[in-house]
Design a protein around this motif. Structure first.
Motif, PDB file in Angstrom:
ATOM      1  N   VAL A 248       0.855  -1.185   0.000  1.00 21.44           N
ATOM      2  CA  VAL A 248       0.000   0.000   0.000  1.00 21.44           C
ATOM      3  C   VAL A 248       0.894   1.239   0.000  1.00 21.44           C
ATOM      4  N   LEU A 249       0.946   1.924  -1.145  1.00 24.28           N
ATOM      5  CA  LEU A 249       1.789   3.112  -1.283  1.00 24.28           C
ATOM      6  C   LEU A 249       1.068   4.376  -0.821  1.00 24.28           C
ATOM      7  N   GLY A 250      -0.218   4.463  -1.107  1.00 24.49           N
ATOM      8  CA  GLY A 250      -0.966   5.659  -0.765  1.00 24.49           C
ATOM      9  C   GLY A 250      -2.445   5.360  -0.654  1.00 24.49           C
ATOM     10  N   LEU A 251      -3.149   6.232   0.066  1.00 19.09           N
ATOM     11  CA  LEU A 251      -4.577   6.046   0.295  1.00 19.09           C
ATOM     12  C   LEU A 251      -5.308   7.372   0.186  1.00 19.09           C
ATOM     13  N   ASP A 252      -6.537   7.309  -0.284  1.00 18.98           N
ATOM     14  CA  ASP A 252      -7.491   8.400  -0.092  1.00 18.98           C
ATOM     15  C   ASP A 252      -8.447   7.934   0.999  1.00 18.98           C
ATOM     16  N   VAL A 253      -8.597   8.761   2.027  1.00 17.70           N
ATOM     17  CA  VAL A 253      -9.361   8.378   3.208  1.00 17.70           C
ATOM     18  C   VAL A 253     -10.366   9.463   3.558  1.00 17.70           C
ATOM     19  N   VAL A 254     -11.614   9.073   3.747  1.00 19.80           N
ATOM     20  CA  VAL A 254     -12.624   9.989   4.269  1.00 19.80           C
ATOM     21  C   VAL A 254     -12.585   9.900   5.787  1.00 19.80           C
ATOM     22  N   LEU A 255     -12.336  11.033   6.428  1.00 22.94           N
ATOM     23  CA  LEU A 255     -12.232  11.070   7.880  1.00 22.94           C
ATOM     24  C   LEU A 255     -13.611  11.087   8.533  1.00 22.94           C
ATOM     25  N   ALA A 256     -13.631  10.985   9.836  1.00 24.37           N
ATOM     26  CA  ALA A 256     -14.895  10.876  10.568  1.00 24.37           C
ATOM     27  C   ALA A 256     -15.814  12.063  10.312  1.00 24.37           C
ATOM     28  N   ASP A 257     -15.242  13.253  10.104  1.00 26.39           N
ATOM     29  CA  ASP A 257     -16.066  14.448   9.887  1.00 26.39           C
ATOM     30  C   ASP A 257     -16.383  14.703   8.422  1.00 26.39           C
ATOM     31  N   GLY A 258     -15.980  13.777   7.539  1.00 27.03           N
ATOM     32  CA  GLY A 258     -16.298  13.900   6.125  1.00 27.03           C
ATOM     33  C   GLY A 258     -15.213  14.521   5.275  1.00 27.03           C
ATOM     34  N   ARG A 259     -14.154  14.998   5.886  1.00 28.75           N
ATOM     35  CA  ARG A 259     -13.053  15.551   5.092  1.00 28.75           C
ATOM     36  C   ARG A 259     -12.317  14.427   4.361  1.00 28.75           C
ATOM     37  N   LEU A 260     -11.765  14.773   3.187  1.00 28.54           N
ATOM     38  CA  LEU A 260     -11.015  13.807   2.386  1.00 28.54           C
ATOM     39  C   LEU A 260      -9.525  14.084   2.545  1.00 28.54           C
ATOM     40  N   MET A 261      -8.777  13.061   2.886  1.00 27.17           N
ATOM     41  CA  MET A 261      -7.337  13.189   3.055  1.00 27.17           C
ATOM     42  C   MET A 261      -6.619  12.183   2.169  1.00 27.17           C
ATOM     43  N   SER A 262      -5.523  12.622   1.559  1.00 30.59           N
ATOM     44  CA  SER A 262      -4.672  11.719   0.785  1.00 30.59           C
ATOM     45  C   SER A 262      -3.378  11.482   1.543  1.00 30.59           C
TER      46      SER A 262
ATOM     47  N   MET B 191      -1.346   0.824  25.103  1.00 34.40           N
ATOM     48  CA  MET B 191      -2.773   1.048  24.913  1.00 34.40           C
ATOM     49  C   MET B 191      -3.124   2.536  25.018  1.00 34.40           C
ATOM     50  N   GLU B 192      -2.468   3.234  25.933  1.00 40.66           N
ATOM     51  CA  GLU B 192      -2.719   4.675  26.072  1.00 40.66           C
ATOM     52  C   GLU B 192      -2.392   5.409  24.782  1.00 40.66           C
ATOM     53  N   MET B 193      -1.284   5.054  24.153  1.00 39.89           N
ATOM     54  CA  MET B 193      -0.893   5.721  22.911  1.00 39.89           C
ATOM     55  C   MET B 193      -1.813   5.325  21.757  1.00 39.89           C
ATOM     56  N   GLN B 194      -2.247   4.087  21.733  1.00 42.16           N
ATOM     57  CA  GLN B 194      -3.192   3.655  20.698  1.00 42.16           C
ATOM     58  C   GLN B 194      -4.485   4.461  20.789  1.00 42.16           C
ATOM     59  N   ARG B 195      -4.986   4.622  21.998  1.00 46.39           N
ATOM     60  CA  ARG B 195      -6.230   5.376  22.185  1.00 46.39           C
ATOM     61  C   ARG B 195      -6.041   6.846  21.827  1.00 46.39           C
ATOM     62  N   ALA B 196      -4.842   7.383  22.069  1.00 44.44           N
ATOM     63  CA  ALA B 196      -4.575   8.779  21.708  1.00 44.44           C
ATOM     64  C   ALA B 196      -4.615   8.968  20.201  1.00 44.44           C
ATOM     65  N   VAL B 197      -4.097   8.003  19.468  1.00 45.47           N
ATOM     66  CA  VAL B 197      -4.151   8.076  18.004  1.00 45.47           C
ATOM     67  C   VAL B 197      -5.604   8.011  17.535  1.00 45.47           C
ATOM     68  N   LYS B 198      -6.359   7.095  18.096  1.00 43.99           N
ATOM     69  CA  LYS B 198      -7.776   6.975  17.754  1.00 43.99           C
ATOM     70  C   LYS B 198      -8.506   8.292  18.004  1.00 43.99           C
ATOM     71  N   SER B 199      -8.259   8.912  19.137  1.00 44.97           N
ATOM     72  CA  SER B 199      -8.936  10.161  19.484  1.00 44.97           C
ATOM     73  C   SER B 199      -8.570  11.286  18.538  1.00 44.97           C
ATOM     74  N   ALA B 200      -7.335  11.307  18.051  1.00 44.66           N
ATOM     75  CA  ALA B 200      -6.908  12.366  17.130  1.00 44.66           C
ATOM     76  C   ALA B 200      -7.681  12.304  15.819  1.00 44.66           C
ATOM     77  N   PHE B 201      -7.952  11.106  15.332  1.00 36.94           N
ATOM     78  CA  PHE B 201      -8.647  10.944  14.058  1.00 36.94           C
ATOM     79  C   PHE B 201     -10.164  10.898  14.219  1.00 36.94           C
ATOM     80  N   ASP B 202     -10.626  10.441  15.368  1.00 36.79           N
ATOM     81  CA  ASP B 202     -12.062  10.193  15.565  1.00 36.79           C
ATOM     82  C   ASP B 202     -12.469  10.662  16.958  1.00 36.79           C
ATOM     83  N   PRO B 203     -12.460  11.973  17.197  1.00 35.26           N
ATOM     84  CA  PRO B 203     -12.702  12.479  18.560  1.00 35.26           C
ATOM     85  C   PRO B 203     -14.066  12.114  19.126  1.00 35.26           C
ATOM     86  N   LEU B 204     -15.059  11.892  18.276  1.00 37.46           N
ATOM     87  CA  LEU B 204     -16.389  11.529  18.771  1.00 37.46           C
ATOM     88  C   LEU B 204     -16.544  10.024  18.973  1.00 37.46           C
ATOM     89  N   GLY B 205     -15.590   9.267  18.512  1.00 29.80           N
ATOM     90  CA  GLY B 205     -15.657   7.817  18.685  1.00 29.80           C
ATOM     91  C   GLY B 205     -16.734   7.141  17.872  1.00 29.80           C
TER      92      GLY B 205
END
Length: 466
Positions: free
Chosen positions: A174-188, A444-458
């Motif tokens: 996997v070289l690159g991705l287009d990803v729709v984030l939780a709030d609907g923004r598109l990121m490459s 686990m604390e760091m994993q949850r921090a990453v999750k929160s950064a991308f998906d703050p509403l869970g």
């Protein structure tokens, strides 16, 4: 409403209306009998909720609309591919939007010069493989479910396959991705180039994230030149320990097989019972080795000698590609065959260092005897990635209990041997407790921090991983 609380009837009606404002009617499924069919993947012992609605988008913009709506209404979203997963990672949450990406199934580009393919997430693995073959190219990751599983699902679980011993797993392609984030923004993320180290490697972060960080809507994949047709060798052993010794000899000898797979006695018998393939049931372990080199016969001969030195009772190289494919079909149907033994299976996915492979398989045998269960082992032996498969009758409460306890004991054994709880199936619901044991509290604390950064509403695939 809490961050991921299931919506009530009024909210559900509002949810459907809001979804229909940006989606064609045929993309929004609300019939309970239909939506219920999207509730589960193929894992046992994994709870699932009732979806409020199933959406089948065809465009990136439609996915963005779903995520914007879900964010505004605080509704959970569970992304799905073909639901061939084995850890409950695609199971519905109560009152969620199931976002099935199977309709986004276009191969957008195959570039022989740059050796890349650009695809949508719903493309079937085997479809992509055959398409790139027409250009003299090869997409190596090949899960056993490759005729059904999707590229998006493969990315979500960082899946592997039979050829990983030589070519590596999905993450390496996997070289690159287009990803729709939780709030609907598109990121490459990532790149189309052969090299690239600009910033954090967010592409690799999304691979294996099980839809918990964003929705993959496009992937740029690396391709290899198509290798020569591989030939396969089958070696019979009087014990699994001897077969594992052969694996160690092969890898220590510097050989690079395109495939190195193991099937124990229980698995071989199950395959024969299901498909009458004539595999040797007198063996305690059957080792399959393959080479796709310019002179595979010479490589097979060298490996055959190592197998004999390790105690193989018989070594039989395939005469041609057709015979080789027959042996590979037997290995690919192992899990299906084991399911037929009792009707239900729990499939472990424990990966250990190759040097510990024999100890793990011997430990599984002890667990099977302790719990009076049939447990077959098939393995990507060249990677140390094993699939101990517990066969049981789901209608028998005591047998179901013993199955679950045996599964946990095998997981614990894998960690004791310096392994990991999953080599390619993911964590999902099934292994949440074990993820915490493997990573520890700081991890686990760091994993949850990453999750929160991308998906703050869970709202993205809640209840999975953590």
């Amino acid at each position: 409403m809490s961050r991921i609380q299931a919506p009530n009837d009024e909210t559900t009606g509002n949810l459907v209306d809001r979804l229909l404002s940006g989606l064609p009617p045929e993309a929004v499924l609300v019939d309970p009998d239909v939506t219920a069919s999207y509730a589960n993947d193929m894992a046992s012992f994994c709870e699932a909720g009732v979806p409020a609605v199933v959406v089948l988008p065809r465009t990136v913009e439609q996915v963005q609309h779903v995520m914007r709506t879900a964010t505004e209404l605080r509704v959970p979203v569970v992304p799905q591919g073909a639901r061939t997963g084995l850890s409950g990672g695609a199971n519905a949450s109560e009152g969620c939007v199931v976002l099935s990406l199977t309709k986004m199934d276009r191969i957008l580009e195959i570039n022989p010069v740059d050796r890349i393919a650009v695809v949508e997430p719903g493309v079937i693995n085997a479809t992509l493989s055959r398409a790139v073959n027409e250009h003299g190219l090869h997409y190596p990751p090949d899960p056993s479910s490759w005729e059904m599983c999707t590229i998006g699902g493969n990315i979500g679980t960082a899946s592997g396959g039979l050829c990983c011993v030589k070519y590596g797993v999905t993450a390496e392609y996997v070289l690159g991705l287009d990803v729709v984030l939780a709030d609907g923004r598109l990121m490459s993320t990532g790149r189309r180039t052969a090299k690239g180290v600009a910033g954090y490697d967010l592409t690799r972060l999304f691979v294996g994230s099980e839809g918990s960080l964003g929705i993959v809507v496009r992937a740029t994949l690396a391709l290899k030149p198509q290798p020569p047709q591989q030939l396969v060798l089958a070696a019979e052993f009087a014990s699994a320990a001897a077969a594992c010794d052969a694996v160690c000899r092969i890898m220590a000898g510097g050989h690079v097989p395109s495939l190195l797979e193991l099937m124990d006695r229980t698995t071989v018998k199950a395959v024969n019972d299901l498909a009458h393939m004539g595999l040797p049931e007198t063996t305690e372990a059957l080792l399959l080795a393959a080479f796709d080199t310019p002179d595979p016969a010479a490589d097979l001969a060298a490996v055959g000698e190592l197998c004999e030195a390790a105690g193989a009772t018989q070594v039989v190289p395939a005469d041609d590609a057709a015979e080789s494919e027959l042996l590979l079909q037997a290995r690919r149907m192992s899990l299906t065959a084991l399911e037929a033994v009792k009707g239900t299976t729990m499939i472990d996915d424990v990966c250990v260092p190759r040097s510990k492979l024999g100890e793990l398989i011997e430990g599984v045998e002890r667990v099977a005897e302790k719990y009076d269960l049939t447990i077959g082992v098939c393995a990507h032996a060249g990677d140390g990635n094993t699939h101990p498969t517990v066969c049981f009758d789901a209608a028998d409460p005591d047998e179901s209990r013993r199955a679950r306890e045996s599964f946990d004991e095998i997981m614990a054994l894998g960690l004791e041997l310096g392994g990991t709880i999953t080599g390619e199936h993911g964590v999902g619901i099934l292994k949440k407790e074990w993820l915490a044991r493997e990573l520890g509290p700081v991890g686990m604390e760091m994993q949850r921090a990453v999750k929160s950064a991308f998906d703050p509403l869970g709202i993205l695939n809640p209840g999975k991983l953590f």
